[in-house]
Design a protein around this motif. Structure first.
Motif, PDB file in Angstrom:
ATOM      1  N   GLU A 182       0.937  -1.019  -0.046  1.00 56.57           N
ATOM      2  CA  GLU A 182       0.022  -0.060  -0.101  1.00 56.57           C
ATOM      3  C   GLU A 182       0.887   1.292   0.193  1.00 56.57           C
ATOM      4  N   PRO A 183       0.354   2.410  -0.729  1.00 57.79           N
ATOM      5  CA  PRO A 183       1.281   3.766  -0.766  1.00 57.79           C
ATOM      6  C   PRO A 183       1.291   4.187   0.537  1.00 57.79           C
ATOM      7  N   GLY A 184       2.475   5.025   0.885  1.00 54.51           N
ATOM      8  CA  GLY A 184       2.829   5.535   2.175  1.00 54.51           C
ATOM      9  C   GLY A 184       1.560   6.884   2.346  1.00 54.51           C
ATOM     10  N   ASP A 185       1.678   7.191   3.646  1.00 54.30           N
ATOM     11  CA  ASP A 185       0.455   8.384   3.872  1.00 54.30           C
ATOM     12  C   ASP A 185       1.216   9.846   3.696  1.00 54.30           C
ATOM     13  N   HIS A 186       2.565   9.669   3.786  1.00 55.90           N
ATOM     14  CA  HIS A 186       3.326  11.225   3.376  1.00 55.90           C
ATOM     15  C   HIS A 186       3.123  11.649   1.877  1.00 55.90           C
ATOM     16  N   PRO A 187       2.713  12.899   1.921  1.00 59.95           N
ATOM     17  CA  PRO A 187       2.358  13.357   0.481  1.00 59.95           C
ATOM     18  C   PRO A 187       3.584  13.578  -0.387  1.00 59.95           C
ATOM     19  N   ASP A 188       4.935  13.747   0.271  1.00 63.66           N
ATOM     20  CA  ASP A 188       6.045  13.971  -0.178  1.00 63.66           C
ATOM     21  C   ASP A 188       6.752  12.504  -0.943  1.00 63.66           C
ATOM     22  N   TRP A 189       5.953  11.226  -0.543  1.00 63.39           N
ATOM     23  CA  TRP A 189       6.600  10.124  -0.917  1.00 63.39           C
ATOM     24  C   TRP A 189       5.450   8.851  -0.602  1.00 63.39           C
ATOM     25  N   PRO A 190       4.546   9.061  -1.421  1.00 63.29           N
ATOM     26  CA  PRO A 190       3.465   7.983  -1.341  1.00 63.29           C
ATOM     27  C   PRO A 190       3.651   6.844  -2.002  1.00 63.29           C
ATOM     28  N   TRP A 191       4.828   6.280  -1.623  1.00 65.85           N
ATOM     29  CA  TRP A 191       5.389   5.180  -2.353  1.00 65.85           C
ATOM     30  C   TRP A 191       5.503   3.991  -1.640  1.00 65.85           C
ATOM     31  N   PRO A 192       5.191   2.599  -1.941  1.00 65.91           N
ATOM     32  CA  PRO A 192       5.344   1.519  -0.932  1.00 65.91           C
ATOM     33  C   PRO A 192       6.902   1.190  -0.464  1.00 65.91           C
ATOM     34  N   GLN A 193       7.749   1.731  -1.240  1.00 65.84           N
ATOM     35  CA  GLN A 193       9.118   1.259  -1.106  1.00 65.84           C
ATOM     36  C   GLN A 193       9.783   2.528  -0.914  1.00 65.84           C
ATOM     37  N   GLU A 194      11.073   2.560  -0.249  1.00 66.09           N
ATOM     38  CA  GLU A 194      11.988   3.903   0.237  1.00 66.09           C
ATOM     39  C   GLU A 194      12.922   4.032  -1.046  1.00 66.09           C
ATOM     40  N   HIS A 195      12.543   3.280  -2.277  1.00 68.66           N
ATOM     41  CA  HIS A 195      13.586   3.346  -3.247  1.00 68.66           C
ATOM     42  C   HIS A 195      12.883   3.272  -4.474  1.00 68.66           C
TER      43      HIS A 195
END
Length: 337
Positions: free
Chosen positions: A175-188
């Motif tokens: 699932e995508p993340g909650d932070h608007p600057d990085w709504p991506w499931p992974q950190e990379h």
């Protein structure tokens, strides 16, 4: 964005890179490097684009037959696939479930659903159903396999094996993340990033889950913003892009552009929103020269795509992966026109 006037998809360089066994992986400029042999990854991509052709020539149908034969030879009795075949027709690896397994299922699923030749559709479905019994630990392998499952479901909505594989692929992405600057499931962000968003969109649409659909659309919308400089596409380069890290602009790969065009086409189909077609137009424009260096990324005399956009210009080699990325993107452009 106004749709870009693009050339018709050409299989001239794909034909040049193929023989009666498969599709060679590498070239020096436009000349095949046979010593590097073939790989399931690229043959699978070849089966995708040949099966997408709505009115293929006899030569393109023959390519699809060759690629399907290669994949059924690469597949073992459990559904796993080998990846690398030398020009001496010897495999250099054992069957496994890496990215090539996922791409093989993408190719097989596309052929089973879309290829105009009924004998190709039948054999591709048999191989797809065997491969779809497996699951990979690799997120992108699952995403690619899920895209093949989505193709099957569009043609056969009651196919339980495809439905289960597609649902599992979306879960593997996360699932995508909650932070608007990085709504991506992974950190990379690494490679084929848009395929992750695309498989979530497809799972939401075909599975009737609006929340999953919206998650995929949010991922793709953010990725579009990240990969844009003004109205120009500037895709994630080799080496990737890590959260809170520096952004490298080179080398940009054609396969990233093609995966983004694929995802935008799926989003447009899922939502009926023509705004997603702007992403396809940007992908086409990237190949035609509207990129960070303002230089064409394809050779109009051979029909091949250059292998990468480097700080000093295009890599002049015209390998299979890059050329198939060009063909795939121009197939979407033809539909828009």
């Amino acid at each position: 964005m106004t749709p870009v006037i693009a050339p018709a998809p050409s299989f001239s360089h794909v034909i040049r890179m193929s023989d009666d066994t498969g599709l060679f992986e590498h070239s020096r400029n436009a000349i095949v490097r046979r010593e590097h042999g073939y790989c399931t990854d690229d043959v699978s991509r070849g089966l995708v684009v040949t099966s997408r052709e709505p009115d293929p020539s006899e030569e393109v149908v023959r390519l699809a037959e060759i690629y399907l034969t290669f994949l059924t030879h690469a597949q073992d009795h459990t559904g796993a696939f080998r990846n690398r075949l030398g020009h001496d027709r010897r495999w250099s690896d054992r069957p496994a479930l890496g990215d090539w397994w996922g791409r093989a299922l993408w190719g097989l699923g596309t052929a089973a659903a879309r290829n105009p030749a009924p004998w190709i559709r039948k054999e591709a479905m048999i191989a797809f159903e065997l491969g779809a019994t497996k699951r990979s630990w690799a997120v992108r392998a699952m995403a690619f396999a899920g895209l093949g499952a989505a193709e099957v479901l569009r043609a056969c909505p009651d196919h339980k094996g495809a439905a289960a594989l597609l649902a599992d692929a979306a879960k593997a992405v996360g699932e995508p993340g909650d932070h608007p600057d990085w709504p991506w499931p992974q950190e990379h962000l690494t490679y084929a990033n848009a395929s992750l968003a695309e498989v979530v969109i497809a799972a939401g649409k075909l599975g009737g889950d609006h929340q999953v659909l919206e998650s995929g659309l949010r991922m793709l919308s953010w990725l579009h913003d990240v990969q844009r400089t003004g109205d120009r596409l500037s895709v994630i380069a080799v080496g990737g892009y890590r959260r809170n890290g520096p952004r490298n602009r080179h080398d940009q790969q054609p396969i990233e552009v093609a995966s983004f065009a694929d995802a935008c086409a799926t989003a447009a189909e899922a939502t009926g929103d023509p705004a997603w077609e702007d992403g396809i137009s940007q992908a086409v424009a990237w190949f035609l020269g509207d990129n960070d260096l303002g230089t064409p990324m394809w050779d109009s005399t051979t029909g091949g795509s250059y292998d990468g956009l480097t700080p000093t210009g295009p890599n002049p080699n015209q390998g299979a992966e890059s050329t198939l990325a060009l063909v795939s993107t121009l197939q979407h452009a033809r539909r828009l026109s």
